[in-house]
Structures are given as structure tokens and as C-alpha cells.
Design an enzyme around this catalytic site. Structure first.
Site, PDB file in Angstrom:
ATOM      1  N   GLU A 306      -4.523  -1.346   6.172  1.00 32.76           N
ATOM      2  CA  GLU A 306      -5.767  -2.057   5.891  1.00 32.76           C
ATOM      3  C   GLU A 306      -6.464  -2.529   7.154  1.00 32.76           C
ATOM      4  O   GLU A 306      -7.693  -2.472   7.259  1.00 32.76           O
ATOM      5  CB  GLU A 306      -5.494  -3.230   4.947  1.00 32.76           C
ATOM      6  CG  GLU A 306      -4.980  -2.833   3.579  1.00 32.76           C
ATOM      7  CD  GLU A 306      -5.908  -1.895   2.830  1.00 32.76           C
ATOM      8  OE1 GLU A 306      -7.136  -1.901   3.101  1.00 32.76           O
ATOM      9  OE2 GLU A 306      -5.415  -1.133   1.977  1.00 32.76           O
ATOM     10  N   HIS A 309      -8.782  -0.017   8.703  1.00 33.50           N
ATOM     11  CA  HIS A 309     -10.062   0.239   8.040  1.00 33.50           C
ATOM     12  C   HIS A 309     -11.220  -0.545   8.647  1.00 33.50           C
ATOM     13  O   HIS A 309     -12.378  -0.112   8.554  1.00 33.50           O
ATOM     14  CB  HIS A 309      -9.981  -0.124   6.563  1.00 33.50           C
ATOM     15  CG  HIS A 309      -9.386   0.938   5.687  1.00 33.50           C
ATOM     16  ND1 HIS A 309      -9.686   2.273   5.821  1.00 33.50           N
ATOM     17  CD2 HIS A 309      -8.522   0.841   4.632  1.00 33.50           C
ATOM     18  CE1 HIS A 309      -9.032   2.958   4.889  1.00 33.50           C
ATOM     19  NE2 HIS A 309      -8.322   2.120   4.171  1.00 33.50           N
TER      20      HIS A 309
END
Length: 355
Positions: A306, A309
């Protein structure tokens, strides 16, 4: 999700373009309504029609704007950022596909100006453009795609002039209520969405493991790369290795020096999601709590996935999910592997261990 036939909204332009060779019997048509005039919202209507003789499958993530980045939007030739969520998911199962019978059309209308920055005046171009190893099925056809490369489904491009409108806040996804609950912090790591004490301890422990993985990744990339690199990023070249170094240095820096926020409100079956333009907040979902702290598809690896990203970190996308897809991507398209979040996670987790 409904499969419907209905009248198309008033449009500026409509063109049709068949999908690429992997699925020539699926036709894709995109239209944009003229409701954006005088600062209105921008509505795009997508039609995917099965013009073949047999049923066809489409991965439903790629028919939902709040699930995936499914449109290319540009203004005066410059890409407009997608402001919606990026998820970490398990590999797709049969339940994740929509089946279209011969002659059937999937039609959906999306409001684009809430998830793309369309606040400035200019000439906008919009197209539907998705790609995945598993776009048309998770069995036979997906294996065929892995040998040939990522399968794609594209539409026509629609262009229109629009006066700037006030930028809108991204919609919140994930089935929870992001930002609800008390906000508290432990040594610079903050929690929202009513994280309980057990969850907070699990997050802090996973973050420590993610830090160890990131440090190990940076140290490895600063030495002589070998099979571990090739498994997840393909054939090494100076530019590719430097890109991997830069990405992991940024991930490591985020863990060490940024204030991270974890939200526990998501009730979806996914691992987690983030909004790439909103660092450094990570929304944790059900699969995260069911995962082990380390190993394949772990809690620590999910945090690295994550973090990659965020646009201010590595700006990765979700080209493929799962170890099998990531290994095949490394072989077929090393440059895309360096843009794939799962590839970074599996490199960092290094399970099974490789030198």
C-alpha cells in the site's frame, strides 16, 4: 451489479472499437454526456457487448470506477490523476467475474469529475483502458494470456472542451466509514476507524516487520542482484535496478520518517486500500486481519504494497495480483513489474527465500 439495456445519455461523441485480439468478440463503446456544460458533472457511459457466439467473462473489478482505475483521462495531452482507491486483493475467483451471454450488453454510467481532477479549463480526452492477466477468466484463458502478456480491453477515445469546475473530494470506498472514531497515535503511528487495542498492537508489530523487510530490500538492491530480483522484476538492467532502488528507498523512508495513519473501519473482504493522492493513510480490511504477520501476502507485506501506491512514494499500480501473476509479469514485461505493487510486496517478503 445489473446487466441492463437502456437509452444512452446525450453525448458529445460516440465511437466503437473492438477489444484487442485476445477477445475480438467483445465490443466496447464509450460516450460522454454533454452535462458538463456550464460547470456540470462529467458522465461517461460504458457499454461492453458480447458479439461472439458463446458466453464471455469480464473481471468485474474492471467495470467499477470505485474498484479500479479503469479510465484514461487527459487534459491538453497531460494525464489527469485518478483520485480513487487502490486495493490489495487476493487473486480472482470465479465469483469475481461477470458473464455476458451472446448479444448481451453491460452498460454503466460513471461520474468522472469526482474521481479525476477536472477543475481546470481545457481539452479533455477520456477512454476506457484496462489490462490484467485475468481480465477474461482465471483459468485456461488466463494461462494463455500469461504466455502472451497482459490482456487488454480498450474503448474509443472521446474528446471535449470543458470550462474548469470546482474540484470535488474523492468518494470513499471500502464499505467502511473512513475517518470515524477517535484519532490516537502511538510513537507517531496514528489510528482511526475505531481500531481496538488488539488491532493497534497487530498494526504496530506488522509495521516493525515491514520496516525490517524494507531495510533488507534496500540492502539487497545495493549489492549484487540475483534470482530474487529476477523472480519479481525480470531481467536486470542498470535503469531497472535503479528504479527498484528508488522505489524501495522511498518506501523505507516513508516507514522511517513519515507519520502513518491506519484506519480499521473497512469491512470488505480485501486486504487494504489507499488513495494514492492522500498519503500516508492506509485503510485495513478483513483479509489483513486474517493474514500472518510475515510470509506471502502478509500483514507486513500489505503495508509495503500500500505504501508503494502513494504518488509521493513509488506511484505503483495493480497490474496483476498474486505470486503466479507477478512472476509471469516479471518474465513478460519487466517494466510493468516495476510498476506493480504486488511485485514489490513479494520481493520484500521473499517467500520462498531466494538470493
Amino acid at each position: 451489479m445489473k446487466i441492463i439495456q437502456k437509452a444512452v445519455l446525450p453525448i458529445l461523441a460516440v465511437f466503437a472499437l473492438s477489444a484487442q485480439a485476445a477477445k475480438p468478440q467483445l465490443d466496447v463503446e464509450l460516450s460522454v454526456a454533454d452535462s458538463y456544460v456550464n460547470g456540470g458533472n462529467v458522465y461517461a457511459t460504458l457499454k461492453i457487448t458480447n458479439n461472439g457466439k458463446g458466453p464471455q467473462k469480464v473481471l468485474k473489478w474492471y467495470t467499477d470506477l470505485e474498484e479500479e482505475h479503469i479510465f484514461n483521462v487527459s487534459r491538453d495531452g497531460q494525464s489527469v490523476q485518478y483520485q480513487g482507491p487502490h486495493y490489495k486483493r487476493p487473486a480472482p475467483t470465479d465469483n469475481d467475474f461477470i458473464k455476458l451471454t451472446p448479444g448481451q450488453t453491460l452498460e454503466k454510467t460513471f461520474e468522472l469529475s469526482s474521481l479525476y481532477d477536472m477543475s481546470e479549463t481545457g481539452n479533455y480526452t477520456v477512454s476506457y483502458d484496462v489490462h490484467s492477466f485475468h481480465l477474461f477468466g482465471n483459468k485456461g484463458q488466463a494461462k494463455k494470456a500469461e504466455r502472451k502478456g497482459v490482456e487488454e480491453l480498450k474503448s474509443n477515445s472521446v474528446s471535449f472542451w470543458m470550462d474548469g469546475i470546482a474540484a470535488k473530494s474523492p468518494k470513499k470506498g471500502g464499505g467502511g466509514k473512513p475517518g470515524t472514531g477517535t484519532n490516537d497515535c502511538v510513537d507517531g503511528t496514528c489510528f482511526t476507524g475505531r481500531c481496538d487495542n488488539t488491532q493497534k498492537n497487530q498494526i504496530l508489530s506488522a509495521l516493525a516487520s515491514a520496516d525490517a523487510m524494507a531495510n533488507d530490500s534496500v540492502a539487497y538492491l545495493n549489492g549484487s542482484v540475483g534470482q530474487r530480483y529476477e523472480s519479481w522484476f525480470g531481467t536486470p538492467t542498470n535503469s531497472r535496478v535503479n528504479k527498484a532502488k528508488s522505489n524501495f528507498a522511498a518506501i523505507n523512508d516513508a516507514i522511517d520518517n513519515e507519520s502513518l495513519t491506519f484506519d480499521c473501519s473497512c469491512k470488505q473482504s480485501y486486504f487494504a486500500y489507499v488513495y494514492p493522492t492522500q498519503p500516508y493513510k492506509i485503510y485495513l480490511c478483513r483479509a489483513f486481519w486474517q493474514a500472518r504477520e510475515t510470509g506471502t501476502d502478509s500483514r507486513a507485506g500489505t503495508i509495503i504494497h500500500e505504501l508503494s501506491h502513494f504518488n509521493v512514494v513509488a506511484g505503483t499500480d495493480d497490474v496483476v495480483y498474486g505470486q503466479s501473476g507477478a512472476r509471469n509479469l516479471a518474465n513478460s514485461n519487466p517494466d510493468q513489474a516495476l510498476n506493480n505493487a504486488d511485485s514489490h510486496e513479494y520481493f520484500a517478503e521473499n517467500t520462498p527465500y531466494e538470493n
